[in-house]
Design a protein around this motif. Sequence first.
Motif, PDB file in Angstrom:
ATOM      1  N   ILE A 271      -5.650 -23.738  -6.318  1.00 19.44           N
ATOM      2  CA  ILE A 271      -4.532 -23.520  -6.130  1.00 19.44           C
ATOM      3  C   ILE A 271      -4.334 -23.388  -7.577  1.00 19.44           C
ATOM      4  CG2 ILE A 271      -4.830 -25.973  -6.708  1.00 19.44           C
ATOM      5  CD1 ILE A 271      -2.318 -26.282  -5.214  1.00 19.44           C
ATOM      6  N   THR A 272      -3.823 -22.883  -8.251  1.00 19.75           N
ATOM      7  CA  THR A 272      -2.622 -22.633  -9.300  1.00 19.75           C
ATOM      8  C   THR A 272      -1.735 -24.157  -9.784  1.00 19.75           C
ATOM      9  OG1 THR A 272      -2.870 -19.751  -9.529  1.00 19.75           O
ATOM     10  CG2 THR A 272      -1.632 -21.582 -11.500  1.00 19.75           C
ATOM     11  N   LEU A 273      -2.951 -24.521 -10.524  1.00 21.21           N
ATOM     12  CA  LEU A 273      -1.535 -25.479 -11.080  1.00 21.21           C
ATOM     13  C   LEU A 273      -1.972 -25.874 -12.938  1.00 21.21           C
ATOM     14  CD1 LEU A 273      -4.366 -28.732 -10.393  1.00 21.21           C
ATOM     15  CD2 LEU A 273      -1.997 -28.017  -8.772  1.00 21.21           C
ATOM     16  N   TYR A 274      -0.221 -26.891 -13.532  1.00 19.04           N
ATOM     17  CA  TYR A 274       0.566 -26.275 -14.627  1.00 19.04           C
ATOM     18  C   TYR A 274       0.855 -28.055 -15.358  1.00 19.04           C
ATOM     19  CZ  TYR A 274       2.274 -21.918 -12.286  1.00 19.04           C
ATOM     20  OH  TYR A 274       2.493 -21.123 -11.790  1.00 19.04           O
ATOM     21  N   ARG A 275       0.607 -27.786 -16.026  1.00 20.69           N
ATOM     22  CA  ARG A 275       0.027 -29.125 -17.358  1.00 20.69           C
ATOM     23  C   ARG A 275       1.084 -29.136 -18.807  1.00 20.69           C
ATOM     24  NH1 ARG A 275      -1.977 -33.658 -18.152  1.00 20.69           N
ATOM     25  NH2 ARG A 275      -3.036 -34.036 -20.732  1.00 20.69           N
ATOM     26  N   GLY A 276       2.319 -30.400 -18.364  1.00 23.19           N
ATOM     27  CA  GLY A 276       3.043 -30.099 -20.241  1.00 23.19           C
ATOM     28  C   GLY A 276       2.231 -30.435 -21.250  1.00 23.19           C
TER      29      GLY A 276
ATOM     30  N   LEU B 270     -13.318 -28.094 -14.361  1.00 21.86           N
ATOM     31  CA  LEU B 270     -12.216 -26.568 -14.308  1.00 21.86           C
ATOM     32  C   LEU B 270     -12.534 -25.597 -14.923  1.00 21.86           C
ATOM     33  CD1 LEU B 270      -8.643 -29.131 -16.045  1.00 21.86           C
ATOM     34  CD2 LEU B 270      -9.060 -27.974 -13.998  1.00 21.86           C
ATOM     35  N   THR B 271     -13.516 -25.278 -14.083  1.00 18.56           N
ATOM     36  CA  THR B 271     -14.426 -23.777 -14.815  1.00 18.56           C
ATOM     37  C   THR B 271     -13.557 -22.419 -15.238  1.00 18.56           C
ATOM     38  OG1 THR B 271     -14.271 -23.609 -12.644  1.00 18.56           O
ATOM     39  CG2 THR B 271     -16.153 -24.848 -13.410  1.00 18.56           C
ATOM     40  N   GLU B 272     -12.293 -22.482 -15.105  1.00 19.50           N
ATOM     41  CA  GLU B 272     -11.526 -21.289 -14.926  1.00 19.50           C
ATOM     42  C   GLU B 272     -10.528 -21.487 -16.134  1.00 19.50           C
ATOM     43  OE1 GLU B 272     -11.485 -18.743 -13.367  1.00 19.50           O
ATOM     44  OE2 GLU B 272     -13.419 -19.769 -11.828  1.00 19.50           O
ATOM     45  N   GLU B 273     -10.240 -20.495 -16.579  1.00 21.80           N
ATOM     46  CA  GLU B 273      -9.177 -20.581 -18.103  1.00 21.80           C
ATOM     47  C   GLU B 273      -8.455 -21.261 -18.212  1.00 21.80           C
ATOM     48  OE1 GLU B 273      -8.317 -17.726 -22.118  1.00 21.80           O
ATOM     49  OE2 GLU B 273      -9.084 -16.384 -19.845  1.00 21.80           O
ATOM     50  N   ILE B 274      -7.894 -21.835 -19.145  1.00 19.02           N
ATOM     51  CA  ILE B 274      -7.065 -22.572 -19.140  1.00 19.02           C
ATOM     52  C   ILE B 274      -5.700 -21.750 -20.134  1.00 19.02           C
ATOM     53  CG2 ILE B 274      -5.962 -24.384 -19.448  1.00 19.02           C
ATOM     54  CD1 ILE B 274      -7.700 -26.700 -19.262  1.00 19.02           C
ATOM     55  N   THR B 275      -4.380 -21.262 -19.567  1.00 15.07           N
ATOM     56  CA  THR B 275      -4.093 -20.069 -20.433  1.00 15.07           C
ATOM     57  C   THR B 275      -2.287 -21.119 -20.721  1.00 15.07           C
ATOM     58  OG1 THR B 275      -3.263 -19.021 -18.586  1.00 15.07           O
ATOM     59  CG2 THR B 275      -5.268 -18.755 -19.587  1.00 15.07           C
TER      60      THR B 275
ATOM     61  N   ASP C  84       3.754 -27.514  -9.988  1.00 13.99           N
ATOM     62  CA  ASP C  84       5.276 -26.147 -10.244  1.00 13.99           C
ATOM     63  C   ASP C  84       5.425 -26.515 -12.365  1.00 13.99           C
ATOM     64  OD1 ASP C  84       7.906 -26.290 -10.401  1.00 13.99           O
ATOM     65  OD2 ASP C  84       8.318 -28.285  -9.671  1.00 13.99           O
ATOM     66  N   PRO C  85       5.801 -25.283 -12.142  1.00 14.21           N
ATOM     67  CA  PRO C  85       5.621 -25.318 -13.695  1.00 14.21           C
ATOM     68  C   PRO C  85       6.881 -26.356 -14.126  1.00 14.21           C
ATOM     69  CG  PRO C  85       6.299 -23.024 -12.704  1.00 14.21           C
ATOM     70  CD  PRO C  85       5.747 -23.877 -11.936  1.00 14.21           C
TER      71      PRO C  85
ATOM     72  N   THR D 115      -3.531 -22.997 -14.502  1.00 14.21           N
ATOM     73  CA  THR D 115      -4.976 -22.877 -14.920  1.00 14.21           C
ATOM     74  C   THR D 115      -5.587 -22.898 -12.746  1.00 14.21           C
ATOM     75  OG1 THR D 115      -7.950 -23.083 -15.149  1.00 14.21           O
ATOM     76  CG2 THR D 115      -6.406 -25.177 -14.424  1.00 14.21           C
ATOM     77  N   ILE D 116      -6.469 -22.390 -12.430  1.00 11.01           N
ATOM     78  CA  ILE D 116      -6.847 -22.715 -11.079  1.00 11.01           C
ATOM     79  C   ILE D 116      -8.070 -23.549 -11.362  1.00 11.01           C
ATOM     80  CG2 ILE D 116      -7.813 -21.372  -9.248  1.00 11.01           C
ATOM     81  CD1 ILE D 116      -6.570 -18.032 -10.978  1.00 11.01           C
ATOM     82  N   VAL D 117      -7.774 -24.142  -9.561  1.00 14.32           N
ATOM     83  CA  VAL D 117      -8.886 -25.475  -9.734  1.00 14.32           C
ATOM     84  C   VAL D 117      -9.457 -25.513  -8.498  1.00 14.32           C
ATOM     85  CG1 VAL D 117      -8.553 -27.722  -9.004  1.00 14.32           C
ATOM     86  CG2 VAL D 117      -6.916 -26.831 -10.893  1.00 14.32           C
ATOM     87  N   LYS D 118     -10.460 -25.939  -7.849  1.00 12.41           N
ATOM     88  CA  LYS D 118     -10.472 -25.288  -7.143  1.00 12.41           C
ATOM     89  C   LYS D 118     -10.658 -26.434  -5.935  1.00 12.41           C
ATOM     90  CE  LYS D 118     -14.890 -23.066  -8.504  1.00 12.41           C
ATOM     91  NZ  LYS D 118     -16.365 -22.906  -8.878  1.00 12.41           N
ATOM     92  N   PRO D 119     -10.817 -26.837  -4.942  1.00  9.28           N
ATOM     93  CA  PRO D 119     -10.032 -28.067  -3.830  1.00  9.28           C
ATOM     94  C   PRO D 119     -11.188 -29.317  -3.685  1.00  9.28           C
ATOM     95  CG  PRO D 119     -10.537 -26.130  -2.795  1.00  9.28           C
ATOM     96  CD  PRO D 119     -11.006 -25.645  -3.707  1.00  9.28           C
TER      97      PRO D 119
END
Length: 218
Positions: free
Chosen positions: A107-112, A182-187, A126-127, A149-153
């Motif tokens: 799942i794609t997750l967002y963070r401020g 969190l192994t995927e890149e955080i962009t 939700d962005p 970033t993309i997060v694994k379940p």
Amino acid sequence: MKFGNSGVHVTGKNETLRLKERKRRRAIAKKAKTASEALNAAHFMDQLYFLKKWWPNIIDDEKPTLLIEAWENSVYPQAVDGVKWISLFKEVGFFTDGNGQKPSNEITLYRGSHPKFKRSMSWSADPITALFFRLREEQGIKTKRIYKTIVKPESVLAVIGGLGSWPFYHSFVEYIVDPEELTEEITEVEENPILRLLRILYQIEIMELLPSRKLHEC
């Protein structure tokens, strides 16, 4: 004058008052007869302290509820001891409070967040919610960004509902994750027209509310 952890201006006098209030509430929390009473009485910076103190005496069925209570009361929980929070969530195992479910796929997750804290525990699907958290502090627009970033379940520790703090009292769903997984890149998310419009509107709202807002750091 300086900025406290919440990004609000804190003077030396306010800091002294805040420390006195924390001490007063800690004394009350120490006399509590139950874990819930202790958490209700404790200062937001002492939530993890009292949760750990009571943890061995809490029955397993009540641990998720009290863990959420302490997490939400803490306001900035990861600023205290992220490693301990993660260990408590992992001990309990994945849970939800009914506001969401564990994703079955990535799942794609967002963070401020400030760039320094972009790898952390609290995320949203939700962005726009990420935008709220970017702007909830007075200096957020200058220092914070929105990341994804993309997060694994299996990296999702809990999914819970929440209510945004001043001035955005909105409901949202929070995904609590183990940042070490969190192994995927955080962009950084580029600001699209919708996010830009919302940011401008929220900035206007903040500027209108600030003159009448009282500092309440206790």
